[in-house]
Design a protein around this motif. Structure first.
Motif, PDB file in Angstrom:
ATOM      1  N   LYS A  99       1.355   8.740  -4.908  1.00 22.05           N
ATOM      2  CA  LYS A  99       0.381   9.819  -4.642  1.00 22.05           C
ATOM      3  C   LYS A  99      -0.232   9.713  -3.253  1.00 22.05           C
ATOM      4  O   LYS A  99      -0.735  10.691  -2.720  1.00 22.05           O
ATOM      5  N   PHE A 100      -0.211   8.514  -2.664  1.00 23.49           N
ATOM      6  CA  PHE A 100      -0.741   8.335  -1.313  1.00 23.49           C
ATOM      7  C   PHE A 100       0.383   8.338  -0.280  1.00 23.49           C
ATOM      8  O   PHE A 100       0.192   7.938   0.851  1.00 23.49           O
ATOM      9  N   ALA A 101       1.557   8.784  -0.710  1.00 22.89           N
ATOM     10  CA  ALA A 101       2.756   8.895   0.135  1.00 22.89           C
ATOM     11  C   ALA A 101       3.273   7.530   0.601  1.00 22.89           C
ATOM     12  O   ALA A 101       3.947   7.437   1.614  1.00 22.89           O
ATOM     13  N   GLU A 102       2.979   6.481  -0.166  1.00 20.45           N
ATOM     14  CA  GLU A 102       3.511   5.162   0.169  1.00 20.45           C
ATOM     15  C   GLU A 102       4.932   5.021  -0.367  1.00 20.45           C
ATOM     16  O   GLU A 102       5.239   5.517  -1.445  1.00 20.45           O
ATOM     17  N   ASN A 103       5.769   4.345   0.411  1.00 21.47           N
ATOM     18  CA  ASN A 103       7.140   4.090  -0.020  1.00 21.47           C
ATOM     19  C   ASN A 103       7.217   2.958  -1.038  1.00 21.47           C
ATOM     20  O   ASN A 103       7.986   3.020  -1.987  1.00 21.47           O
ATOM     21  N   ILE A 104       6.448   1.914  -0.777  1.00 22.34           N
ATOM     22  CA  ILE A 104       6.500   0.744  -1.648  1.00 22.34           C
ATOM     23  C   ILE A 104       5.079   0.440  -2.128  1.00 22.34           C
ATOM     24  O   ILE A 104       4.184   0.201  -1.328  1.00 22.34           O
ATOM     25  N   THR A 105       4.907   0.507  -3.440  1.00 24.90           N
ATOM     26  CA  THR A 105       3.636   0.138  -4.050  1.00 24.90           C
ATOM     27  C   THR A 105       3.762  -1.325  -4.454  1.00 24.90           C
ATOM     28  O   THR A 105       4.748  -1.722  -5.076  1.00 24.90           O
ATOM     29  N   THR A 106       2.771  -2.128  -4.057  1.00 24.20           N
ATOM     30  CA  THR A 106       2.829  -3.576  -4.277  1.00 24.20           C
ATOM     31  C   THR A 106       1.730  -4.039  -5.219  1.00 24.20           C
ATOM     32  O   THR A 106       0.799  -3.292  -5.531  1.00 24.20           O
ATOM     33  N   GLU A 107       1.841  -5.295  -5.631  1.00 25.20           N
ATOM     34  CA  GLU A 107       0.793  -5.933  -6.426  1.00 25.20           C
ATOM     35  C   GLU A 107       0.720  -7.394  -6.014  1.00 25.20           C
ATOM     36  O   GLU A 107       1.751  -8.031  -5.760  1.00 25.20           O
ATOM     37  N   GLY A 108      -0.504  -7.899  -5.902  1.00 23.10           N
ATOM     38  CA  GLY A 108      -0.681  -9.322  -5.663  1.00 23.10           C
ATOM     39  C   GLY A 108      -0.659  -9.753  -4.210  1.00 23.10           C
ATOM     40  O   GLY A 108      -0.516 -10.941  -3.934  1.00 23.10           O
ATOM     41  N   LEU A 167       1.442   0.303   0.094  1.00 24.42           N
ATOM     42  CA  LEU A 167       0.066   0.356  -0.392  1.00 24.42           C
ATOM     43  C   LEU A 167       0.002  -0.452  -1.675  1.00 24.42           C
ATOM     44  O   LEU A 167       0.896  -0.361  -2.524  1.00 24.42           O
ATOM     45  N   GLY A 168      -1.061  -1.244  -1.823  1.00 23.04           N
ATOM     46  CA  GLY A 168      -1.225  -2.072  -3.018  1.00 23.04           C
ATOM     47  C   GLY A 168      -1.769  -1.278  -4.190  1.00 23.04           C
ATOM     48  O   GLY A 168      -2.586  -0.373  -4.023  1.00 23.04           O
ATOM     49  N   ILE A 169      -1.331  -1.621  -5.381  1.00 23.31           N
ATOM     50  CA  ILE A 169      -1.858  -1.002  -6.602  1.00 23.31           C
ATOM     51  C   ILE A 169      -3.366  -1.269  -6.695  1.00 23.31           C
ATOM     52  O   ILE A 169      -4.127  -0.458  -7.212  1.00 23.31           O
ATOM     53  N   GLU A 170      -3.794  -2.387  -6.123  1.00 22.73           N
ATOM     54  CA  GLU A 170      -5.230  -2.703  -6.119  1.00 22.73           C
ATOM     55  C   GLU A 170      -6.012  -1.664  -5.316  1.00 22.73           C
ATOM     56  O   GLU A 170      -7.137  -1.313  -5.671  1.00 22.73           O
ATOM     57  N   SER A 171      -5.416  -1.158  -4.239  1.00 28.82           N
ATOM     58  CA  SER A 171      -6.061  -0.116  -3.435  1.00 28.82           C
ATOM     59  C   SER A 171      -6.124   1.202  -4.210  1.00 28.82           C
ATOM     60  O   SER A 171      -7.134   1.910  -4.162  1.00 28.82           O
ATOM     61  N   ILE A 172      -5.061   1.511  -4.929  1.00 29.71           N
ATOM     62  CA  ILE A 172      -5.039   2.726  -5.752  1.00 29.71           C
ATOM     63  C   ILE A 172      -6.123   2.631  -6.825  1.00 29.71           C
ATOM     64  O   ILE A 172      -6.838   3.603  -7.094  1.00 29.71           O
ATOM     65  N   GLU A 173      -6.288   1.452  -7.405  1.00 23.89           N
ATOM     66  CA  GLU A 173      -7.308   1.250  -8.440  1.00 23.89           C
ATOM     67  C   GLU A 173      -8.713   1.449  -7.882  1.00 23.89           C
ATOM     68  O   GLU A 173      -9.603   1.927  -8.589  1.00 23.89           O
ATOM     69  N   LYS A 174      -8.943   1.108  -6.612  1.00 24.08           N
ATOM     70  CA  LYS A 174     -10.255   1.354  -5.983  1.00 24.08           C
ATOM     71  C   LYS A 174     -10.567   2.847  -5.987  1.00 24.08           C
ATOM     72  O   LYS A 174     -11.710   3.252  -6.179  1.00 24.08           O
ATOM     73  N   MET A 175      -9.550   3.679  -5.746  1.00 27.69           N
ATOM     74  CA  MET A 175      -9.757   5.127  -5.740  1.00 27.69           C
ATOM     75  C   MET A 175      -9.947   5.655  -7.165  1.00 27.69           C
ATOM     76  O   MET A 175     -10.717   6.588  -7.390  1.00 27.69           O
TER      77      MET A 175
END
Length: 143
Positions: free
Chosen positions: A67-76, A47-55
């Motif tokens: 927090k969204f149960a993602e294994n790898i948080t990405t950016e860009g 899940l992208g950090i950009e998606s987390i920021e939308k929430m």
């Protein structure tokens, strides 16, 4: 440049994941020590950090990596626009995208808090083709 923001695991399914310093990707298994790893098509979730920021914009407090149960948080990288079959290189490892989004049968705590959750729409899943050690800051290359 696309990169890894965090590596996250949990010992049980259905709970937020804790962030770890480094993770070991195991061929045709997933992230070592994670409850979702195994012999199936959703070995590793992203899940992208950009998606987390939308929430976060919706006013949810306390959202962070895992927090969204993602294994790898990405950016860009716009993960959900990648076609199934896309290969991603992270460090020495290689993963193949197997699913975009998911059906959320049991609504998570975030959904109940604000009436929506981003993981089913913008999270992706992959299987491990080549294992290796990964850490925050590693670049992600679309092959």
């Amino acid at each position: 440049m696309a990169k890894v923001v965090a590596i996250n695991i949990s010992e049980a399914k259905g709970v937020p994941k804790k962030t770890i310093e480094t993770g070991e990707l195991v061929v045709e298994h997933g992230l070592k020590g994670d409850a979702h790893a195994g012999s199936w098509h959703r070995q590793v979730s992203f899940l992208g950090i950009e998606s987390i920021e939308k929430m976060q914009v919706l006013g949810i407090k306390g959202l962070c990596t895992g927090k969204f149960a993602e294994n790898i948080t990405t950016e860009g990288i716009e993960l959900y626009s990648l076609p199934i079959g896309t290969r991603l290189a992270i460090g020495d490892s290689l993963l193949e995208v197997t699913q975009i989004g998911k059906e959320c049968h049991k609504k998570c705590a975030v959904y109940h808090q604000v009436g929506d959750c981003i993981m089913p729409k913008e999270g992706i899943f992959a299987r491990v083709l080549k294992g290796g050690t990964i850490k925050a800051g590693d670049s992600i290359q679309i092959m």
